[in-house]
Design a protein around this motif. Structure first.
Motif, PDB file in Angstrom:
ATOM      1  N   LEU A  28       9.253   3.831  -6.040  1.00  0.00           N
ATOM      2  CA  LEU A  28       8.154   2.927  -5.710  1.00  0.00           C
ATOM      3  C   LEU A  28       8.203   2.621  -4.219  1.00  0.00           C
ATOM      4  O   LEU A  28       9.273   2.341  -3.665  1.00  0.00           O
ATOM      5  CB  LEU A  28       8.283   1.635  -6.516  1.00  0.00           C
ATOM      6  CG  LEU A  28       7.162   0.600  -6.375  1.00  0.00           C
ATOM      7  CD1 LEU A  28       5.860   1.150  -6.949  1.00  0.00           C
ATOM      8  CD2 LEU A  28       7.557  -0.699  -7.085  1.00  0.00           C
ATOM      9  N   ARG A  29       7.042   2.662  -3.553  1.00  0.00           N
ATOM     10  CA  ARG A  29       6.956   2.382  -2.120  1.00  0.00           C
ATOM     11  C   ARG A  29       6.125   1.119  -1.898  1.00  0.00           C
ATOM     12  O   ARG A  29       5.069   0.943  -2.526  1.00  0.00           O
ATOM     13  CB  ARG A  29       6.330   3.556  -1.370  1.00  0.00           C
ATOM     14  CG  ARG A  29       7.113   4.856  -1.455  1.00  0.00           C
ATOM     15  CD  ARG A  29       8.522   4.703  -0.957  1.00  0.00           C
ATOM     16  NE  ARG A  29       9.264   5.951  -0.879  1.00  0.00           N
ATOM     17  CZ  ARG A  29      10.562   6.051  -1.069  1.00  0.00           C
ATOM     18  NH1 ARG A  29      11.269   4.963  -1.388  1.00  0.00           N
ATOM     19  NH2 ARG A  29      11.171   7.218  -0.972  1.00  0.00           N
ATOM     20  N   THR A  30       6.604   0.255  -0.983  1.00  0.00           N
ATOM     21  CA  THR A  30       5.931  -1.035  -0.754  1.00  0.00           C
ATOM     22  C   THR A  30       5.551  -1.246   0.709  1.00  0.00           C
ATOM     23  O   THR A  30       5.207  -2.364   1.092  1.00  0.00           O
ATOM     24  CB  THR A  30       6.847  -2.186  -1.205  1.00  0.00           C
ATOM     25  OG1 THR A  30       8.088  -2.116  -0.474  1.00  0.00           O
ATOM     26  CG2 THR A  30       7.129  -2.110  -2.696  1.00  0.00           C
ATOM     27  N   LEU A  74       0.175   0.492   1.084  1.00  0.00           N
ATOM     28  CA  LEU A  74      -0.608  -0.337   0.173  1.00  0.00           C
ATOM     29  C   LEU A  74      -2.047  -0.464   0.645  1.00  0.00           C
ATOM     30  O   LEU A  74      -2.988  -0.479  -0.163  1.00  0.00           O
ATOM     31  CB  LEU A  74       0.041  -1.716   0.041  1.00  0.00           C
ATOM     32  CG  LEU A  74       1.459  -1.719  -0.579  1.00  0.00           C
ATOM     33  CD1 LEU A  74       2.009  -3.134  -0.613  1.00  0.00           C
ATOM     34  CD2 LEU A  74       1.439  -1.110  -1.972  1.00  0.00           C
ATOM     35  N   TYR A  94       1.949  10.899  -1.874  1.00  0.00           N
ATOM     36  CA  TYR A  94       2.080   9.682  -2.683  1.00  0.00           C
ATOM     37  C   TYR A  94       1.015   9.664  -3.780  1.00  0.00           C
ATOM     38  O   TYR A  94       0.028  10.387  -3.721  1.00  0.00           O
ATOM     39  CB  TYR A  94       1.929   8.434  -1.812  1.00  0.00           C
ATOM     40  CG  TYR A  94       2.867   8.382  -0.622  1.00  0.00           C
ATOM     41  CD1 TYR A  94       4.113   7.778  -0.740  1.00  0.00           C
ATOM     42  CD2 TYR A  94       2.506   8.943   0.610  1.00  0.00           C
ATOM     43  CE1 TYR A  94       4.985   7.724   0.346  1.00  0.00           C
ATOM     44  CE2 TYR A  94       3.368   8.898   1.693  1.00  0.00           C
ATOM     45  CZ  TYR A  94       4.603   8.288   1.555  1.00  0.00           C
ATOM     46  OH  TYR A  94       5.459   8.249   2.629  1.00  0.00           O
ATOM     47  N   ALA A 152      -1.107   6.594  -5.924  1.00  0.00           N
ATOM     48  CA  ALA A 152      -1.392   5.170  -6.080  1.00  0.00           C
ATOM     49  C   ALA A 152      -2.073   4.926  -7.422  1.00  0.00           C
ATOM     50  O   ALA A 152      -3.023   5.623  -7.780  1.00  0.00           O
ATOM     51  CB  ALA A 152      -2.291   4.693  -4.941  1.00  0.00           C
ATOM     52  N   GLY A 155      -2.489  -0.572  -8.169  1.00  0.00           N
ATOM     53  CA  GLY A 155      -1.958  -1.382  -7.079  1.00  0.00           C
ATOM     54  C   GLY A 155      -0.553  -1.023  -6.642  1.00  0.00           C
ATOM     55  O   GLY A 155      -0.013  -1.667  -5.735  1.00  0.00           O
ATOM     56  N   GLU A 156       0.046  -0.012  -7.259  1.00  0.00           N
ATOM     57  CA  GLU A 156       1.388   0.408  -6.862  1.00  0.00           C
ATOM     58  C   GLU A 156       1.348   1.840  -6.332  1.00  0.00           C
ATOM     59  O   GLU A 156       0.490   2.638  -6.721  1.00  0.00           O
ATOM     60  CB  GLU A 156       2.348   0.311  -8.048  1.00  0.00           C
ATOM     61  CG  GLU A 156       2.588  -1.125  -8.503  1.00  0.00           C
ATOM     62  CD  GLU A 156       3.631  -1.234  -9.584  1.00  0.00           C
ATOM     63  OE1 GLU A 156       4.438  -2.185  -9.535  1.00  0.00           O
ATOM     64  OE2 GLU A 156       3.627  -0.369 -10.496  1.00  0.00           O
ATOM     65  N   VAL A 157       2.300   2.156  -5.449  1.00  0.00           N
ATOM     66  CA  VAL A 157       2.341   3.474  -4.813  1.00  0.00           C
ATOM     67  C   VAL A 157       3.709   4.115  -5.067  1.00  0.00           C
ATOM     68  O   VAL A 157       4.748   3.492  -4.797  1.00  0.00           O
ATOM     69  CB  VAL A 157       2.086   3.377  -3.297  1.00  0.00           C
ATOM     70  CG1 VAL A 157       2.130   4.770  -2.666  1.00  0.00           C
ATOM     71  CG2 VAL A 157       0.755   2.702  -3.008  1.00  0.00           C
ATOM     72  N   TYR A 158       3.690   5.337  -5.568  1.00  0.00           N
ATOM     73  CA  TYR A 158       4.918   6.080  -5.831  1.00  0.00           C
ATOM     74  C   TYR A 158       4.963   7.308  -4.925  1.00  0.00           C
ATOM     75  O   TYR A 158       3.931   7.958  -4.689  1.00  0.00           O
ATOM     76  CB  TYR A 158       4.974   6.532  -7.291  1.00  0.00           C
ATOM     77  CG  TYR A 158       4.994   5.394  -8.275  1.00  0.00           C
ATOM     78  CD1 TYR A 158       6.195   4.812  -8.668  1.00  0.00           C
ATOM     79  CD2 TYR A 158       3.801   4.878  -8.796  1.00  0.00           C
ATOM     80  CE1 TYR A 158       6.214   3.758  -9.572  1.00  0.00           C
ATOM     81  CE2 TYR A 158       3.817   3.822  -9.700  1.00  0.00           C
ATOM     82  CZ  TYR A 158       5.017   3.260 -10.077  1.00  0.00           C
ATOM     83  OH  TYR A 158       5.035   2.215 -10.959  1.00  0.00           O
TER      84      TYR A 158
END
Length: 472
Positions: free
Chosen positions: A356-358, A363, A424, A426, A429-432
């Protein structure tokens, strides 16, 4: 000159004898050599197709061409002696009795099989795997077993190197001082001895102990080698695999070490030999738990690692599923793979949960992708989503022209750069971050195991990092 002439005469005589034998046995059969005779194979038998035609043909050939194995053996040995060539496609006859596996030729010559993008795929896959294992509190190491001719050059004179750099050199250069890499090339090159078998593909007993020691030290588990308690050298204890391929009747010709120390470990799987795809061992005097993904180079590593660990799993089956680390409660995870096969690690050879990337910029790109007119469509690539143990397995490729940033793509106007080319996905709302892989021959491929509902995963968006920023 006289010796060479004698070789040629012997070779021609052998070919003549071989032809006479074939004719004689074909016309006369084996007569007194066999009391029972195989019937002439028939395609049709009792009104139906003969289901055992292949076996019947083999039985017939065995009787009709007597001594064929002996003749082939003699022909192979004379061909090697006279012309330094092999009668078997997979074996190269080198100088001074050295044999080499033909699949290592490109690496030896410096012919790159992997593009720069594929080297990036390989290195970044290892980085992501290392990150995944570290997050779970595990150590991770990759050890590439050098091809024999990358270390000991007794290759025939006609094999001229095109370049000094092969795929392994490119990997080592790109990886640099990566903590996950155990550089066995430097380890072997620092030793004056030749630590591979002359007639086998693999390192010998001394080489195996050296490798085991280096990997264990890299994992923070240095210890006393098995040889410290003593060993004996058993001469002519095994037949080299290349020797077997080239000479069907070859006897045992290579030496092995037998260690004096009584093994305290034992197999917990039904194990006939170390070639089996899945092996487990236990050792009441060992410590820690090991998961090793490996190939045949680890056959003679098993006794060393099983001596060190309380529990060890050795797995050959591709793709290597790092999810097994949690299942086996492994403290240490090792991938051992032959130099000639490193390409497999960037051809969907590894599976693990996508990280998971934040990062705020990612984002923001994900939010922009969801709001774009192409939202819900595969704007920069195509992919499929399948269910994998309750999670979503994403697999696909980028469209032409959407090259990641570290690829020079004139049509897309994308220039090469160092730390880019990441892909990536998405969703909600989350990015992997996906694993860059060669998929269906396309080096701009990707895979990813997402901890999301497979039924909803297809509604996400691809994002790729380029010199022009994020594209989606």
């Amino acid at each position: 000159m006289k010796q060479k002439k004698a070789f040629y005469i012997a070779y021609i005589a052998l070919i003549g004898a071989f032809a006479v034998a074939l004719l004689g046995f074909a016309f006369l059969g084996t007569g007194a050599l066999n009391e029972s005779h195989a019937e002439t194979p028939r395609i049709w038998q009792d009104g139906t197709v003969n289901q055992s035609i292949a076996a019947d043909l083999e039985a017939w050939a065995v009787q009709k061409v007597g001594l064929r194995t002996e003749l082939l053996e003699a022909e192979a040995r004379l061909q090697a002696a006279c012309f330094h060539t092999s009668s078997v496609e997979n074996v190269i006859v080198g100088e001074d009795g050295w044999l080499y596996f033909r699949d290592t030729t490109n690496d030896y010559l410096g012919v790159r099989k992997l593009s720069d993008r594929q080297i990036f795929n390989l290195v970044h896959t290892m980085e992501l795997a290392n990150e995944a294992m570290q997050k779970e509190g595990r150590n991770f190491r990759l050890a590439v077993a050098p091809n024999k001719n990358s270390l000991y050059d007794h290759m025939p004179y006609q094999y001229r190197k095109i370049s000094a750099e092969g795929d392994a050199d490119a990997l080592l250069q790109a990886a640099g001082e990566a903590p996950w890499l155990v550089d066995l090339f430097t380890v072997f090159q620092s030793r004056p001895e030749e630590l591979y078998y002359k007639t086998d593909t693999h390192w010998n007993s001394e080489g195996a102990e050296l490798v085991a020691g280096e990997i264990l030290a890299a994992l923070g588990r240095p210890g006393e080698p098995l040889s410290a308690a003593g060993y004996t050298v058993r001469e002519n204890a095994m037949t080299g695999d290349l020797e077997k391929m080239l000479y069907p009747l070859a006897g045992k010709n290579e030496a092995v070490w037998e260690f004096t120390k009584e093994p305290l470990w034992h197999y917990t799987t039904r194990t006939r030999n170390t070639e089996q795809p899945h092996i487990e061992t236990e050792n009441p005097s060992g410590s820690g738990r090991l998961l090793m993904f490996r190939d045949s180079f680890a056959n003679n590593l098993i006794e060393h690692f099983s001596d060190a660990y309380a529990y060890a799993v050795y797995e050959k089956t591709l793709p290597f599923d790092l999810g097994m680390a949690a299942e086996t409660e492994a403290d240490d995870v090792v991938i051992e793979i032959a130099e000639r096969n490193i390409y497999l690690l960037q051809e969907e050879g590894l599976q693990f949960t996508a990280p998971l990337r934040t990062e705020p910029e990612l984002l923001e790109a994900a939010a922009a992708a969801a709001a774009a007119p192409s939202a819900g469509q595969a704007a920069i690539g195509s992919y499929t989503v399948e269910e994998h143990d309750g999670r979503a397995w994403l697999r696909g490729t980028l469209f032409s022209g959407d090259a990641p940033q570290n690829i020079a793509d004139e049509e897309a106007g994308v220039a090469p750069a160092a730390e880019t080319g990441r892909i990536y996905y998405a969703i909600a709302g989350e990015v992997y971050e996906l694993t860059p892989q060669t998929v269906d021959g396309n080096a701009l491929g990707f895979t990813g195991l997402l901890p999301v509902d497979p039924a909803a995963a297809a509604a996400g968006h691809l994002i790729v990092e380029t010199t022009q920023g994020f594209r989606y």
